[in-house]
Design a protein around this motif. Structure first.
Motif, mmCIF file in Angstrom:
data_model
loop_
_atom_site.group_PDB
_atom_site.id
_atom_site.type_symbol
_atom_site.label_atom_id
_atom_site.label_comp_id
_atom_site.label_asym_id
_atom_site.label_seq_id
_atom_site.Cartn_x
_atom_site.Cartn_y
_atom_site.Cartn_z
ATOM 1 N N VAL A 31 -9.971 13.768 29.098
ATOM 2 C CA VAL A 31 -10.079 12.576 28.269
ATOM 3 C C VAL A 31 -11.251 11.707 28.714
ATOM 4 O O VAL A 31 -11.859 11.015 27.908
ATOM 5 C CB VAL A 31 -8.750 11.789 28.275
ATOM 6 C CG1 VAL A 31 -8.859 10.494 27.512
ATOM 7 C CG2 VAL A 31 -7.642 12.652 27.687
ATOM 8 N N ARG A 32 -11.605 11.712 29.983
ATOM 9 C CA ARG A 32 -12.740 10.948 30.517
ATOM 10 C C ARG A 32 -13.619 11.865 31.342
ATOM 11 O O ARG A 32 -13.300 12.060 32.505
ATOM 12 C CB ARG A 32 -12.242 9.774 31.356
ATOM 13 C CG ARG A 32 -11.743 8.643 30.498
ATOM 14 C CD ARG A 32 -11.163 7.539 31.366
ATOM 15 N NE ARG A 32 -10.015 6.893 30.820
ATOM 16 C CZ ARG A 32 -8.807 7.395 30.607
ATOM 17 N NH1 ARG A 32 -8.543 8.625 30.892
ATOM 18 N NH2 ARG A 32 -7.840 6.685 30.101
ATOM 19 N N PRO A 33 -14.677 12.408 30.824
ATOM 20 C CA PRO A 33 -15.142 12.305 29.444
ATOM 21 C C PRO A 33 -14.272 13.160 28.524
ATOM 22 O O PRO A 33 -13.535 14.036 28.984
ATOM 23 C CB PRO A 33 -16.567 12.857 29.500
ATOM 24 C CG PRO A 33 -16.508 13.877 30.593
ATOM 25 C CD PRO A 33 -15.547 13.296 31.611
ATOM 26 N N THR A 34 -14.388 12.931 27.243
ATOM 27 C CA THR A 34 -13.611 13.694 26.271
ATOM 28 C C THR A 34 -14.181 15.098 26.153
ATOM 29 O O THR A 34 -15.363 15.280 25.853
ATOM 30 C CB THR A 34 -13.646 13.007 24.890
ATOM 31 O OG1 THR A 34 -13.025 11.735 25.001
ATOM 32 C CG2 THR A 34 -12.932 13.832 23.834
ATOM 33 N N MET A 153 -8.308 9.004 19.859
ATOM 34 C CA MET A 153 -7.374 10.126 19.858
ATOM 35 C C MET A 153 -7.077 10.573 21.285
ATOM 36 O O MET A 153 -5.965 11.010 21.577
ATOM 37 C CB MET A 153 -7.928 11.286 19.022
ATOM 38 C CG MET A 153 -7.884 11.032 17.520
ATOM 39 S SD MET A 153 -6.217 10.697 16.883
ATOM 40 C CE MET A 153 -5.400 12.245 17.253
ATOM 41 N N GLY A 154 -8.045 10.448 22.185
ATOM 42 C CA GLY A 154 -7.790 10.778 23.588
ATOM 43 C C GLY A 154 -6.725 9.870 24.189
ATOM 44 O O GLY A 154 -5.860 10.321 24.944
ATOM 45 N N ALA A 155 -6.762 8.587 23.865
ATOM 46 C CA ALA A 155 -5.739 7.644 24.344
ATOM 47 C C ALA A 155 -4.380 7.999 23.760
ATOM 48 O O ALA A 155 -3.359 7.932 24.450
ATOM 49 C CB ALA A 155 -6.129 6.214 23.998
ATOM 50 N N TYR A 156 -4.356 8.393 22.496
ATOM 51 C CA TYR A 156 -3.098 8.825 21.871
ATOM 52 C C TYR A 156 -2.563 10.063 22.590
ATOM 53 O O TYR A 156 -1.366 10.165 22.865
ATOM 54 C CB TYR A 156 -3.333 9.111 20.382
ATOM 55 C CG TYR A 156 -2.140 9.701 19.681
ATOM 56 C CD1 TYR A 156 -1.025 8.915 19.397
ATOM 57 C CD2 TYR A 156 -2.117 11.040 19.302
ATOM 58 C CE1 TYR A 156 0.085 9.462 18.762
ATOM 59 C CE2 TYR A 156 -1.022 11.591 18.661
ATOM 60 C CZ TYR A 156 0.075 10.796 18.392
ATOM 61 O OH TYR A 156 1.171 11.338 17.760
ATOM 62 N N TRP A 157 -3.459 10.995 22.914
ATOM 63 C CA TRP A 157 -3.072 12.204 23.656
ATOM 64 C C TRP A 157 -2.399 11.811 24.980
ATOM 65 O O TRP A 157 -1.349 12.323 25.322
ATOM 66 C CB TRP A 157 -4.316 13.055 23.904
ATOM 67 C CG TRP A 157 -4.107 14.260 24.765
ATOM 68 C CD1 TRP A 157 -4.323 14.350 26.104
ATOM 69 C CD2 TRP A 157 -3.649 15.543 24.348
ATOM 70 N NE1 TRP A 157 -4.032 15.626 26.540
ATOM 71 C CE2 TRP A 157 -3.614 16.378 25.493
ATOM 72 C CE3 TRP A 157 -3.269 16.086 23.125
ATOM 73 C CZ2 TRP A 157 -3.222 17.710 25.433
ATOM 74 C CZ3 TRP A 157 -2.882 17.421 23.081
ATOM 75 C CH2 TRP A 157 -2.861 18.215 24.229
ATOM 76 N N GLU A 158 -3.020 10.898 25.697
ATOM 77 C CA GLU A 158 -2.460 10.474 27.000
ATOM 78 C C GLU A 158 -1.089 9.810 26.830
ATOM 79 O O GLU A 158 -0.206 10.012 27.674
ATOM 80 C CB GLU A 158 -3.401 9.490 27.688
ATOM 81 C CG GLU A 158 -4.654 10.149 28.231
ATOM 82 C CD GLU A 158 -5.541 9.167 28.961
ATOM 83 O OE1 GLU A 158 -5.919 9.490 30.106
ATOM 84 O OE2 GLU A 158 -5.846 8.088 28.396
#
Length: 162
Positions: A31-34, A153-158
């Motif tokens: 997610v960081r980086p995506t 969307m990465g934050a939603y994934w987390e």
């Protein structure tokens, strides 16, 4: 470079011409980086598998996408610990000014299901200056979240895949 604005919306927009529709599955290697994999099946068309890198950022950020084959997608999918992959339906609509509005329904039928819309722009200036000419579209896009923490969307994934 990806230059886009994002809004939280409710449902599909009305009165706009639909240009295409995809069903998607995507998961995050990082997610960081995506670093993301995505399977995109175009309604009435072919399926594509994509590996994507996105840098940090809000309105503008670096994006590198490369097609991969189905076998590599499956291999990478098996390595992702968090499951299931996010499911999305994306519909694209042509706006009167020539831009494309992409509307996504995420994880339909799941407790965290939601809708969001995006428009990509050729320049930062075009993105900053764009306003919907139609009052109905302006009302539909009333809740802009471009660059707000926790709206990717990465934050939603987390939040949803642990």
């Amino acid at each position: 470079m990806e230059i886009e604005r994002k809004w939280m919306v409710s449902g599909w927009p009305e009165g706009l011409p639909l240009t295409e529709e995809f069903t998607m599955r995507q998961g995050y290697i990082s997610v960081r980086p995506t670093v993301r994999i995505r399977e995109e099946a175009k309604t009435g068309g072919e399926t594509a598998w994509i590996l994507c890198f996105k840098s940090e950022g809000g309105l503008a950020r670096e994006e590198i996408e490369r097609p991969i084959d189905a076998g590599l997608f499956r291999d990478l999918e098996e390595k992702i610990i968090a499951r299931p992959l996010i499911e999305k339906v994306r519909r694209s609509y042509r706006l009167p000014d020539g831009f494309t509005l992409e509307v996504n329904h995420v994880d339909a039928g799941q407790p965290g299901a939601f809708w969001y819309a995006e428009i990509e722009y050729p320049t930062v200036e075009a993105a900053r200056s764009w306003v919907p000419a139609d009052p109905a579209l302006a009302a539909y896009l009333a809740r802009e979240v471009t660059g707000q923490p926790g709206q990717s969307m990465g934050a939603y994934w987390e939040r949803t895949r642990k």
